[in-house]
Scaffold this motif. Structure first.
Motif, PDB file in Angstrom:
ATOM      1  N   THR A 211       0.803  -1.220   0.000  1.00  0.00           N
ATOM      2  CA  THR A 211       0.000   0.000   0.000  1.00  0.00           C
ATOM      3  C   THR A 211       0.839   1.273   0.000  1.00  0.00           C
ATOM      4  O   THR A 211       0.286   2.371  -0.045  1.00  0.00           O
ATOM      5  CB  THR A 211      -0.926   0.038   1.237  1.00  0.00           C
ATOM      6  OG1 THR A 211      -0.120   0.010   2.432  1.00  0.00           O
ATOM      7  CG2 THR A 211      -1.879  -1.144   1.252  1.00  0.00           C
ATOM      8  N   GLY A 212       2.155   1.159   0.067  1.00  0.00           N
ATOM      9  CA  GLY A 212       2.999   2.344   0.136  1.00  0.00           C
ATOM     10  C   GLY A 212       3.513   2.770  -1.227  1.00  0.00           C
ATOM     11  O   GLY A 212       2.971   2.414  -2.270  1.00  0.00           O
ATOM     12  N   ARG A 213       4.588   3.542  -1.209  1.00  0.00           N
ATOM     13  CA  ARG A 213       5.188   3.988  -2.467  1.00  0.00           C
ATOM     14  C   ARG A 213       5.818   2.785  -3.158  1.00  0.00           C
ATOM     15  O   ARG A 213       6.135   1.774  -2.510  1.00  0.00           O
ATOM     16  CB  ARG A 213       6.232   5.068  -2.213  1.00  0.00           C
ATOM     17  CG  ARG A 213       7.576   4.497  -1.804  1.00  0.00           C
ATOM     18  CD  ARG A 213       8.686   5.519  -1.882  1.00  0.00           C
ATOM     19  NE  ARG A 213       9.986   4.862  -1.851  1.00  0.00           N
ATOM     20  CZ  ARG A 213      11.133   5.491  -1.690  1.00  0.00           C
ATOM     21  NH1 ARG A 213      11.147   6.799  -1.538  1.00  0.00           N
ATOM     22  NH2 ARG A 213      12.271   4.837  -1.694  1.00  0.00           N
ATOM     23  N   PRO A 214       6.022   2.838  -4.478  1.00  0.00           N
ATOM     24  CA  PRO A 214       6.673   1.723  -5.158  1.00  0.00           C
ATOM     25  C   PRO A 214       8.016   1.366  -4.516  1.00  0.00           C
ATOM     26  O   PRO A 214       8.759   2.246  -4.066  1.00  0.00           O
ATOM     27  CB  PRO A 214       6.857   2.245  -6.588  1.00  0.00           C
ATOM     28  CG  PRO A 214       5.735   3.219  -6.765  1.00  0.00           C
ATOM     29  CD  PRO A 214       5.586   3.886  -5.427  1.00  0.00           C
ATOM     30  N   LEU A 215       8.298   0.068  -4.468  1.00  0.00           N
ATOM     31  CA  LEU A 215       9.530  -0.449  -3.887  1.00  0.00           C
ATOM     32  C   LEU A 215      10.453  -0.931  -5.002  1.00  0.00           C
ATOM     33  O   LEU A 215      10.012  -1.631  -5.920  1.00  0.00           O
ATOM     34  CB  LEU A 215       9.235  -1.621  -2.946  1.00  0.00           C
ATOM     35  CG  LEU A 215       8.377  -1.339  -1.722  1.00  0.00           C
ATOM     36  CD1 LEU A 215       8.024  -2.648  -1.021  1.00  0.00           C
ATOM     37  CD2 LEU A 215       9.100  -0.401  -0.755  1.00  0.00           C
ATOM     38  N   LEU A 216      11.712  -0.567  -4.928  1.00  0.00           N
ATOM     39  CA  LEU A 216      12.686  -0.979  -5.928  1.00  0.00           C
ATOM     40  C   LEU A 216      13.635  -1.989  -5.297  1.00  0.00           C
ATOM     41  O   LEU A 216      14.173  -1.771  -4.213  1.00  0.00           O
ATOM     42  CB  LEU A 216      13.470   0.231  -6.433  1.00  0.00           C
ATOM     43  CG  LEU A 216      14.343   0.003  -7.661  1.00  0.00           C
ATOM     44  CD1 LEU A 216      13.478  -0.212  -8.891  1.00  0.00           C
ATOM     45  CD2 LEU A 216      15.278   1.183  -7.885  1.00  0.00           C
ATOM     46  N   ALA A 217      13.838  -3.112  -5.975  1.00  0.00           N
ATOM     47  CA  ALA A 217      14.722  -4.156  -5.461  1.00  0.00           C
ATOM     48  C   ALA A 217      15.636  -4.652  -6.572  1.00  0.00           C
ATOM     49  O   ALA A 217      15.200  -4.801  -7.725  1.00  0.00           O
ATOM     50  CB  ALA A 217      13.906  -5.320  -4.897  1.00  0.00           C
ATOM     51  N   GLY A 218      16.900  -4.894  -6.229  1.00  0.00           N
ATOM     52  CA  GLY A 218      17.849  -5.433  -7.191  1.00  0.00           C
ATOM     53  C   GLY A 218      17.764  -6.943  -7.264  1.00  0.00           C
ATOM     54  O   GLY A 218      17.372  -7.608  -6.314  1.00  0.00           O
ATOM     55  N   ARG A 219      18.122  -7.491  -8.409  1.00  0.00           N
ATOM     56  CA  ARG A 219      18.148  -8.934  -8.602  1.00  0.00           C
ATOM     57  C   ARG A 219      19.590  -9.390  -8.816  1.00  0.00           C
ATOM     58  O   ARG A 219      20.468  -8.582  -9.163  1.00  0.00           O
ATOM     59  CB  ARG A 219      17.265  -9.340  -9.790  1.00  0.00           C
ATOM     60  CG  ARG A 219      15.815  -8.953  -9.593  1.00  0.00           C
ATOM     61  CD  ARG A 219      14.877  -9.762 -10.480  1.00  0.00           C
ATOM     62  NE  ARG A 219      15.106  -9.535 -11.897  1.00  0.00           N
ATOM     63  CZ  ARG A 219      14.373 -10.117 -12.856  1.00  0.00           C
ATOM     64  NH1 ARG A 219      13.396 -10.944 -12.528  1.00  0.00           N
ATOM     65  NH2 ARG A 219      14.620  -9.863 -14.133  1.00  0.00           N
ATOM     66  N   PRO A 220      19.870 -10.674  -8.620  1.00  0.00           N
ATOM     67  CA  PRO A 220      21.255 -11.147  -8.747  1.00  0.00           C
ATOM     68  C   PRO A 220      21.896 -10.846 -10.099  1.00  0.00           C
ATOM     69  O   PRO A 220      23.115 -10.686 -10.189  1.00  0.00           O
ATOM     70  CB  PRO A 220      21.120 -12.664  -8.528  1.00  0.00           C
ATOM     71  CG  PRO A 220      19.910 -12.813  -7.667  1.00  0.00           C
ATOM     72  CD  PRO A 220      18.963 -11.731  -8.125  1.00  0.00           C
ATOM     73  N   ASP A 221      21.082 -10.761 -11.173  1.00  0.00           N
ATOM     74  CA  ASP A 221      21.654 -10.502 -12.499  1.00  0.00           C
ATOM     75  C   ASP A 221      21.912  -9.024 -12.757  1.00  0.00           C
ATOM     76  O   ASP A 221      22.324  -8.632 -13.853  1.00  0.00           O
ATOM     77  CB  ASP A 221      20.745 -11.074 -13.587  1.00  0.00           C
ATOM     78  CG  ASP A 221      19.365 -10.411 -13.617  1.00  0.00           C
ATOM     79  OD1 ASP A 221      19.121  -9.497 -12.810  1.00  0.00           O
ATOM     80  OD2 ASP A 221      18.528 -10.829 -14.444  1.00  0.00           O
ATOM     81  N   GLY A 222      21.679  -8.169 -11.749  1.00  0.00           N
ATOM     82  CA  GLY A 222      21.929  -6.744 -11.895  1.00  0.00           C
ATOM     83  C   GLY A 222      20.734  -5.945 -12.354  1.00  0.00           C
ATOM     84  O   GLY A 222      20.791  -4.706 -12.370  1.00  0.00           O
ATOM     85  N   SER A 223      19.653  -6.588 -12.743  1.00  0.00           N
ATOM     86  CA  SER A 223      18.440  -5.876 -13.129  1.00  0.00           C
ATOM     87  C   SER A 223      17.650  -5.499 -11.872  1.00  0.00           C
ATOM     88  O   SER A 223      18.013  -5.880 -10.761  1.00  0.00           O
ATOM     89  CB  SER A 223      17.582  -6.741 -14.055  1.00  0.00           C
ATOM     90  OG  SER A 223      17.149  -7.916 -13.390  1.00  0.00           O
ATOM     91  N   HIS A 224      16.574  -4.766 -12.072  1.00  0.00           N
ATOM     92  CA  HIS A 224      15.773  -4.300 -10.937  1.00  0.00           C
ATOM     93  C   HIS A 224      14.297  -4.613 -11.149  1.00  0.00           C
ATOM     94  O   HIS A 224      13.823  -4.726 -12.281  1.00  0.00           O
ATOM     95  CB  HIS A 224      15.956  -2.792 -10.733  1.00  0.00           C
ATOM     96  CG  HIS A 224      17.275  -2.427 -10.137  1.00  0.00           C
ATOM     97  ND1 HIS A 224      18.436  -2.348 -10.890  1.00  0.00           N
ATOM     98  CD2 HIS A 224      17.638  -2.131  -8.855  1.00  0.00           C
ATOM     99  CE1 HIS A 224      19.447  -2.010 -10.098  1.00  0.00           C
ATOM    100  NE2 HIS A 224      18.976  -1.867  -8.873  1.00  0.00           N
ATOM    101  N   VAL A 225      13.596  -4.722 -10.034  1.00  0.00           N
ATOM    102  CA  VAL A 225      12.160  -4.940 -10.021  1.00  0.00           C
ATOM    103  C   VAL A 225      11.507  -3.770  -9.291  1.00  0.00           C
ATOM    104  O   VAL A 225      11.973  -3.363  -8.225  1.00  0.00           O
ATOM    105  CB  VAL A 225      11.795  -6.258  -9.306  1.00  0.00           C
ATOM    106  CG1 VAL A 225      10.284  -6.410  -9.180  1.00  0.00           C
ATOM    107  CG2 VAL A 225      12.387  -7.442 -10.049  1.00  0.00           C
ATOM    108  N   LEU A 226      10.441  -3.232  -9.878  1.00  0.00           N
ATOM    109  CA  LEU A 226       9.665  -2.190  -9.216  1.00  0.00           C
ATOM    110  C   LEU A 226       8.334  -2.799  -8.799  1.00  0.00           C
ATOM    111  O   LEU A 226       7.524  -3.194  -9.654  1.00  0.00           O
ATOM    112  CB  LEU A 226       9.425  -1.005 -10.152  1.00  0.00           C
ATOM    113  CG  LEU A 226       8.772   0.216  -9.488  1.00  0.00           C
ATOM    114  CD1 LEU A 226       9.800   0.972  -8.653  1.00  0.00           C
ATOM    115  CD2 LEU A 226       8.156   1.146 -10.529  1.00  0.00           C
ATOM    116  N   MET A 227       8.116  -2.908  -7.489  1.00  0.00           N
ATOM    117  CA  MET A 227       6.856  -3.435  -6.957  1.00  0.00           C
ATOM    118  C   MET A 227       5.959  -2.263  -6.581  1.00  0.00           C
ATOM    119  O   MET A 227       6.398  -1.327  -5.919  1.00  0.00           O
ATOM    120  CB  MET A 227       7.126  -4.328  -5.744  1.00  0.00           C
ATOM    121  CG  MET A 227       7.780  -5.644  -6.113  1.00  0.00           C
ATOM    122  SD  MET A 227       8.281  -6.629  -4.682  1.00  0.00           S
ATOM    123  CE  MET A 227       9.821  -5.808  -4.244  1.00  0.00           C
TER     124      MET A 227
END
Length: 319
Positions: A211-227
């Protein structure tokens, strides 16, 4: 402020996750349970979790805190529960003392169990495995079809939004405080976090619990995910097959709100016409406004809402 810098290559390399991930959604569900925002939507659901969550799942609360800025090893990007649990175990030897200090400083309970976990104590890891299984069985498994339905509807709509209006409109619709500065996507809320994608692109992943602001997380391959928050959170996702694509995307009540707002109406008029509470109307209109589907303005003491062109397009297309 969250700031994500895109290169030209990144702007052409934005994709969507194929499915919700069990341990990611479980972590965000336990985070949502501890939060206090959006009470009209999540209040009853939170009460149910409070009653049903077994005691053996409680150690997770030392790891998963309400702001969502939690250790990534406990929410791996794995397609199934068993794959996720194996990934959690495999991450144990790579945990660092710095991570322990950070987690222990945030935990509400004593740090002894966390120190044992970081020390690779087998019993502590068995406790973590049992806590994840118990929480999954109680909080996630009974609702997985609804979670997938809401996830897929959100991805389908934003894919169409991306194709029709471009990446800027697609990402700006993920939060009311989001926008663009040149080729940088920004969300004007703390904490400060800045990343340069560097040509590796971005994966977008809606969550029915966050329910908060989008969360950014890194992945092992160096790419990122925006939840980011899905348009229809779990408490509003109807059980059973949706009545239509629009209901699957927005939930029946929120879809009805949008349909009413083809003509301008006040909050009180929407509440009266749909026989729902004023706080519920406010929650629905906030989400629709954040997605760019309605606009809201004041006229004296009245608050007036009306569908935008994007909202009308969505209604005409049936999502």
């Amino acid at each position: 402020m969250l700031r994500v810098h895109f290169t030209a290559e990144d702007l052409f390399n934005v994709t969507f996750a194929a499915e919700p991930l069990p341990l990611v959604e479980l972590a965000l569900a336990l985070v949502a349970w501890q939060r206090t925002d959006e009470p009209a939507v999540f209040g009853r659901w939170r009460g149910g979790v409070t009653r049903e969550l077994p005691g053996r799942a409680r150690p997770l609360l030392d790891l998963l805190r309400p702001d969502g800025d939690n250790p990534q090893f406990v929410e791996p990007y794995a397609a199934t529960l068993e794959e996720g649990l194996a990934a959690v175990r495999d991450a144990g030897p790579r945990l660092t003392p710095g991570e322990l200090r950070r987690v222990a400083a945030r935990a509400p309970g004593p740090a002894s169990w966390l120190r044992a976990l970081w020390g690779q104590d087998r019993e502590a890891w068995d406790v973590l495995d049992g806590a994840l299984r118990a929480a999954h069985e109680t909080v996630l498994a009974p609702h997985w079809p609804r979670i997938r339905q809401s996830f897929r509807a959100d991805v389908a709509w934003r894919t169409r939004l991306l194709a029709t209006h471009g990446i800027k409109a697609c990402l700006a619709s993920t939060h009311p405080r989001s926008g663009w500065s040149g080729t940088a996507f920004e969300v004007g809320l703390p904490p400060d976090y800045e990343v340069r994608l560097g040509g590796r692109g971005l994966v977008l992943m809606p969550s029915v619990f966050w329910t908060g602001r989008p969360l950014l997380a890194g992945r092992p391959d160096g790419s990122h995910v925006l939840m980011y928050p899905a348009l229809t959170p779990l408490p509003l996702a109807a059980p059973g097959p949706a009545g239509g694509a629009l209901d699957a995307l927005l939930g029946r009540t929120r879809a009805a709100v949008l349909q009413l707002l083809v003509e301008r109406r006040t909050t009180s008029e929407v509440a009266r016409d749909l026989a729902i509470s004023l706080p519920s109307v406010s929650e629905h209109t906030r989400t629709l406004r954040a997605a760019g589907l309605i606009t809201t303005e004041r006229d004296g003491k009245a608050v007036l809402h009306s569908a935008t062109g994007l909202g009308v397009d969505l209604l005409r297309s049936g999502a």
